[in-house]
Write an enzyme that holds these catalytic residues in place. Structure first.
Site, mmCIF file in Angstrom:
data_model
loop_
_atom_site.group_PDB
_atom_site.id
_atom_site.type_symbol
_atom_site.label_atom_id
_atom_site.label_comp_id
_atom_site.label_asym_id
_atom_site.label_seq_id
_atom_site.Cartn_x
_atom_site.Cartn_y
_atom_site.Cartn_z
ATOM 1 N N HIS A 68 1.079 -1.270 0.174
ATOM 2 C CA HIS A 68 0.077 0.042 0.126
ATOM 3 C C HIS A 68 0.628 1.337 -0.205
ATOM 4 O O HIS A 68 0.983 1.802 0.984
ATOM 5 C CB HIS A 68 -0.865 0.062 1.227
ATOM 6 C CG HIS A 68 -1.856 1.096 1.166
ATOM 7 N ND1 HIS A 68 -3.286 0.747 1.643
ATOM 8 C CD2 HIS A 68 -1.911 2.342 0.764
ATOM 9 C CE1 HIS A 68 -3.881 2.006 1.271
ATOM 10 N NE2 HIS A 68 -3.221 2.923 0.930
ATOM 11 N N HIS A 70 1.769 4.836 -2.116
ATOM 12 C CA HIS A 70 1.350 6.083 -3.189
ATOM 13 C C HIS A 70 2.881 6.623 -3.635
ATOM 14 O O HIS A 70 3.408 7.378 -2.846
ATOM 15 C CB HIS A 70 0.424 7.054 -2.427
ATOM 16 C CG HIS A 70 -0.862 6.581 -2.065
ATOM 17 N ND1 HIS A 70 -1.790 6.498 -2.732
ATOM 18 C CD2 HIS A 70 -0.988 5.966 -0.942
ATOM 19 C CE1 HIS A 70 -2.777 5.864 -2.135
ATOM 20 N NE2 HIS A 70 -2.563 5.795 -1.002
ATOM 21 N N ARG A 72 2.725 8.496 -6.666
ATOM 22 C CA ARG A 72 2.409 9.727 -7.033
ATOM 23 C C ARG A 72 2.812 9.959 -8.483
ATOM 24 O O ARG A 72 3.088 10.914 -9.213
ATOM 25 C CB ARG A 72 2.721 11.089 -6.436
ATOM 26 C CG ARG A 72 2.563 10.804 -4.930
ATOM 27 C CD ARG A 72 1.305 11.050 -4.549
ATOM 28 N NE ARG A 72 0.960 11.317 -3.234
ATOM 29 C CZ ARG A 72 -0.138 10.978 -2.519
ATOM 30 N NH1 ARG A 72 -1.244 10.115 -3.110
ATOM 31 N NH2 ARG A 72 -0.359 10.895 -1.287
ATOM 32 N N ASN A 102 -4.321 5.647 -7.322
ATOM 33 C CA ASN A 102 -4.753 7.044 -7.323
ATOM 34 C C ASN A 102 -3.871 8.105 -8.016
ATOM 35 O O ASN A 102 -3.742 9.294 -7.473
ATOM 36 C CB ASN A 102 -5.441 7.411 -6.088
ATOM 37 C CG ASN A 102 -4.513 7.683 -4.936
ATOM 38 O OD1 ASN A 102 -3.158 7.123 -5.100
ATOM 39 N ND2 ASN A 102 -4.895 8.080 -3.933
ATOM 40 N N ASP A 159 -8.289 2.969 -4.037
ATOM 41 C CA ASP A 159 -7.964 3.744 -2.770
ATOM 42 C C ASP A 159 -7.882 4.985 -2.740
ATOM 43 O O ASP A 159 -7.530 5.795 -3.670
ATOM 44 C CB ASP A 159 -6.497 3.235 -2.290
ATOM 45 C CG ASP A 159 -6.178 3.695 -1.030
ATOM 46 O OD1 ASP A 159 -6.876 3.773 -0.113
ATOM 47 O OD2 ASP A 159 -4.975 4.028 -0.829
ATOM 48 N N HIS A 186 -10.861 0.992 0.348
ATOM 49 C CA HIS A 186 -10.841 2.278 1.333
ATOM 50 C C HIS A 186 -12.235 2.471 1.836
ATOM 51 O O HIS A 186 -13.047 2.817 0.985
ATOM 52 C CB HIS A 186 -10.296 3.476 0.432
ATOM 53 C CG HIS A 186 -10.135 4.676 1.160
ATOM 54 N ND1 HIS A 186 -9.096 5.497 1.493
ATOM 55 C CD2 HIS A 186 -11.160 5.520 2.145
ATOM 56 C CE1 HIS A 186 -9.245 6.561 2.253
ATOM 57 N NE2 HIS A 186 -10.452 6.628 2.688
ATOM 58 N N ASN A 286 -6.373 9.801 6.202
ATOM 59 C CA ASN A 286 -7.817 9.077 5.818
ATOM 60 C C ASN A 286 -7.644 7.772 5.647
ATOM 61 O O ASN A 286 -6.760 7.187 5.095
ATOM 62 C CB ASN A 286 -8.493 9.584 4.470
ATOM 63 C CG ASN A 286 -8.602 10.947 4.318
ATOM 64 O OD1 ASN A 286 -8.982 11.569 5.614
ATOM 65 N ND2 ASN A 286 -8.925 11.170 3.110
ATOM 66 N N ASP A 313 0.486 2.722 3.968
ATOM 67 C CA ASP A 313 -0.034 3.693 3.319
ATOM 68 C C ASP A 313 0.832 4.879 3.075
ATOM 69 O O ASP A 313 0.298 5.989 3.366
ATOM 70 C CB ASP A 313 -1.217 4.172 4.162
ATOM 71 C CG ASP A 313 -2.394 5.114 3.297
ATOM 72 O OD1 ASP A 313 -2.076 5.410 2.045
ATOM 73 O OD2 ASP A 313 -3.284 5.483 3.724
ATOM 74 N N HIS A 317 3.381 14.107 0.514
ATOM 75 C CA HIS A 317 2.658 15.382 0.183
ATOM 76 C C HIS A 317 3.751 16.592 0.399
ATOM 77 O O HIS A 317 4.487 16.175 1.193
ATOM 78 C CB HIS A 317 1.250 15.792 1.121
ATOM 79 C CG HIS A 317 0.295 14.752 0.867
ATOM 80 N ND1 HIS A 317 -0.618 14.934 -0.449
ATOM 81 C CD2 HIS A 317 -0.461 13.965 1.431
ATOM 82 C CE1 HIS A 317 -1.351 14.051 -0.436
ATOM 83 N NE2 HIS A 317 -1.536 13.402 0.834
HETATM 84 O O1 DOR Z 1 -4.519 9.708 4.130
HETATM 85 C C1 DOR Z 1 -4.653 9.071 3.026
HETATM 86 N N1 DOR Z 1 -4.023 9.549 1.961
HETATM 87 N N2 DOR Z 1 -5.452 8.093 2.833
HETATM 88 C C2 DOR Z 1 -5.615 7.459 1.621
HETATM 89 O O2 DOR Z 1 -6.434 6.379 1.639
HETATM 90 C C3 DOR Z 1 -5.222 7.834 0.332
HETATM 91 C C4 DOR Z 1 -3.846 8.840 0.684
HETATM 92 C C5 DOR Z 1 -3.312 9.653 -0.475
HETATM 93 O O3 DOR Z 1 -3.254 9.209 -1.570
HETATM 94 O O4 DOR Z 1 -2.924 10.737 -0.042
#
Ligand code: DOR
Length: 431
Positions: A68, A70, A72, A102, A159, A186, A286, A313, A317
């Site tokens: 899991h 990300h 980006r 995503n 997700d 999710h 989240n 997860d 950012h």
């Molecule tokens: O906090 C989260 N950020 N939960 C998620 O499920 C997605 C993720 C994101 O893509 O930033």
């Protein structure tokens, strides 16, 4: 050729553990293992000192598996890309990562999937990817799941967003079952979200004058989706479980089917809703961090096997975005470089799990669900491993290998330093 000497070999798939030497040949396979306590293991051939790594005082475990993450990429590579994400993973002891879908555009078509997989193959570790369950993650129409499976999708997920249409999800799960691939979900029903990333009713939500995410958002969808999954026989993974009631529902469902799985993240087993009071948007995730009772239920779920996967997860950012006022800041925190250490501190050192169990939840179990060849260290197998000094401590600094640094753990002293990560016999990371 690489000889890793004197490490404490902990392979959860093998009965014995203990000090051992591991010889890796030039094709990246484990050529031999000599357990010091075993009279049967043949001596390993001599290798030049330049090809030797001393692992005394460290554990040697199968490379960690994160299902899991990300990265980006494409679309938000100022936060992370496949190369920086893979490097962060290797620094955290991971040799296998399954990316979430995503991205922008999202991974809902074979060209996008093939592109990310091709770029993943150029990194120093194994980078796989899920594909979206629904087109554009819009929850209206299933993706071409057969085609995406044929192109190498590890599983299906929207997700970041729930799949609200139960009939569509039923069809998606049935198709995934036929394709023998997992679906991960999710679980946050927007009807119960009055703001995201903070627990509704918490002191933090009140201080921020934010409505917050009600626990029922998760519980109601977990209840619905377990029932659907049990009917279809699909491999279902409930992602990043946050509420005690969800743990209880998953526990009951797992008694009825071996196809039900669930993730705990390091942040949900470590922190509570109060972290938002001190860390602000760095603790905005989240689903949100919840109460101590919820955290304890997650610990119980990990201990009794209800939550069978630890997944990060990892959600990078930028500093600018995380500095926005709380309601506008995006949810998520990075996790690949702190996950194993948090597992040591919160689970092993506090006697929730044995070290062997922690390693199982971070290697064998996620690898099995996503059909990855990982989680074993035996002669003839690919040499994918991590050498970790579990007795050493470090202070987490903002200087992450990840392109982002949105972690609430900066400044904390954590046990466990990854000394070496080896993938297919090659050094992917060295401290
Ligand atoms: O906090 C989260 N950020 N939960 C998620 O499920 C997605 C993720 C994101 O893509 O930033």
């Amino acid at each position: 050729m690489l000889l890793i000497r004197n490490g404490y070999l902990l392979d959860p798939s093998a009965k014995e553990e203990g000090t051992a030497d591991i010889l890796i040949d030039d094709s990246g396979l484990i050529a031999g293992i000599r357990r010091h306590a075993s009279a049967e293991d043949a001596p390993l051939p001599e290798v030049p000192a330049s090809c030797t790594a001393d692992a005394a005082g460290c554990i040697v475990i199968p490379g960690l598996v994160d299902t899991h993450s990300h990265f980006r990429d494409p679309g938000q590579t100022e936060k992370e890309d496949i190369v920086s994400g893979a490097a962060a993973a290797a620094a955290g002891g991971y040799t296998h990562v399954v990316m979430m879908a995503n991205t922008r555009p999202c991974i809902d078509s074979t060209p996008v999937l093939q592109d990310v997989l091709a770029r993943g193959r150029k990194t120093a570790i194994d980078v796989q990817s899920c594909a979206c369950l629904t087109k554009d993650m819009a929850g209206r129409e299933l993706t071409d799941m057969e085609q995406l499976a044929a192109a190498g999708a590890s599983g299906f997920t929207d997700d970041g967003r729930p799949v609200m249409d139960a009939e569509l999800l039923t069809r998606g799960l049935a198709k995934a079952a036929a394709l023998r691939l997992p679906v991960s979900l999710h679980e946050e029903d927007p009807a119960f979200l009055h703001g995201s990333g903070v627990n509704a009713g918490s002191r933090a939500a009140k201080a921020l004058s934010a409505g917050g995410a009600d626990r029922e958002a998760e519980i109601s969808l977990v209840r619905r989706d377990l029932a659907i999954a049990l009917r279809t026989g699909a491999d279902l993974c409930i992602q990043h479980v946050s509420a005690a009631e969800s743990v209880a529902l998953i526990r009951e469902a797992r008694k009825r089917s071996p196809h039900i799985h669930a993730e705990a993240t390091p942040h949900h087993f470590t922190l509570t809703e109060d972290a938002v009071l001190t860390k602000g948007a760095l603790a905005k995730v989240n689903p949100p961090l919840r109460t101590e009772r919820d955290r304890e239920a997650i610990l119980e779920g990990l201990a009794d096997g209800t939550l069978d996967i630890i997944a990060t997860d990892h959600a990078p950012h930028t500093k600018q975005q995380k500095a926005l006022p709380f309601p506008e800041a995006p949810s998520g925190m990075i996790g690949l470089e702190t996950a194993f250490s948090l597992g040591l501190r919160e689970l092993v050192n506090k006697n929730i799990l044995s070290l062997r169990q922690l390693v199982t939840l971070m290697t064998v179990n996620p690898a099995a669900l996503y059909r990855l060849q990982a989680g074993k260290l035996q002669a003839g197998m690919p040499a994918d491993l991590a050498v970790i000094d579990t007795g050493a401590h470090r202070t987490v600094s903002a200087d992450f290998v990840s392109r982002s640094s949105n972690s609430p753990f900066i400044g904390e002293s954590l046990p466990g330093i990854v000394r070496l990560t080896v993938f297919r016999g090659k050094i992917a990371y060295r401290a």
